[in-house]
Design a protein around this motif. Sequence first.
Motif, PDB file in Angstrom:
ATOM      1  N   ARG A   1      63.936  19.740  40.855  1.00 21.94           N
ATOM      2  CA  ARG A   1      63.142  19.453  39.378  1.00 21.94           C
ATOM      3  C   ARG A   1      61.576  19.222  39.685  1.00 21.94           C
ATOM      4  N   TRP A   2      61.475  18.430  40.636  1.00 27.39           N
ATOM      5  CA  TRP A   2      59.979  18.042  41.147  1.00 27.39           C
ATOM      6  C   TRP A   2      59.602  18.783  42.375  1.00 27.39           C
TER       7      TRP A   2
ATOM      8  N   PRO B   1      63.576  18.084  48.607  1.00 25.91           N
ATOM      9  CA  PRO B   1      63.221  16.996  47.513  1.00 25.91           C
ATOM     10  C   PRO B   1      64.228  17.645  46.320  1.00 25.91           C
ATOM     11  N   ASP B   2      64.000  16.605  45.201  1.00 25.19           N
ATOM     12  CA  ASP B   2      64.933  17.285  44.015  1.00 25.19           C
ATOM     13  C   ASP B   2      64.123  18.358  43.591  1.00 25.19           C
TER      14      ASP B   2
END
Length: 164
Positions: free
Chosen positions: A145-146, A142-143
Amino acid sequence: MSVRLYVGNLPKEEVDRAELQAVFGDAGDSISTKVIKDRKTGQCRGFAFVTVKTDEQADELIEKFNGFVFKDSALKIEKALPRAKGAEEETPRPAAPVTAGTPSSTGGSTEKPSTGGGRRGNKKPRRGPSSSTPADQEGIQPDPRWASELSKLKELLAAQASNS
């Protein structure tokens, strides 16, 4: 090499090729015009194309006729963008390219709205291969940032599934 010009803001009433040819008649005989008409009604769709032989002649026409009042409408003339492969000739293209990531001038989405009718409106959207397995999804990260939010959601979903 011929240069194609987009002529916009034509009146929606009856405009035929001869009338448009007469407007540009001062520029010479080497000009060809094509008024784009609606297939169903046969009325002008509000734009046309003019083809000239050279860039210099195209620039002269743009300078001379951009803003020219034709049947109570000020014409907008600019160099036409090249046709996209497989695109219909009757679809106008914007003069300036829209870059990805920038909002459109209307502030809305850059996607085409659904027309609701027609042959294309009732086709199901195409999707890629749907053979993704949990093992395939494990390799996707996943990204960052998230990632923490995603892990919280996964925990909530797992807890909800175990309570059911």
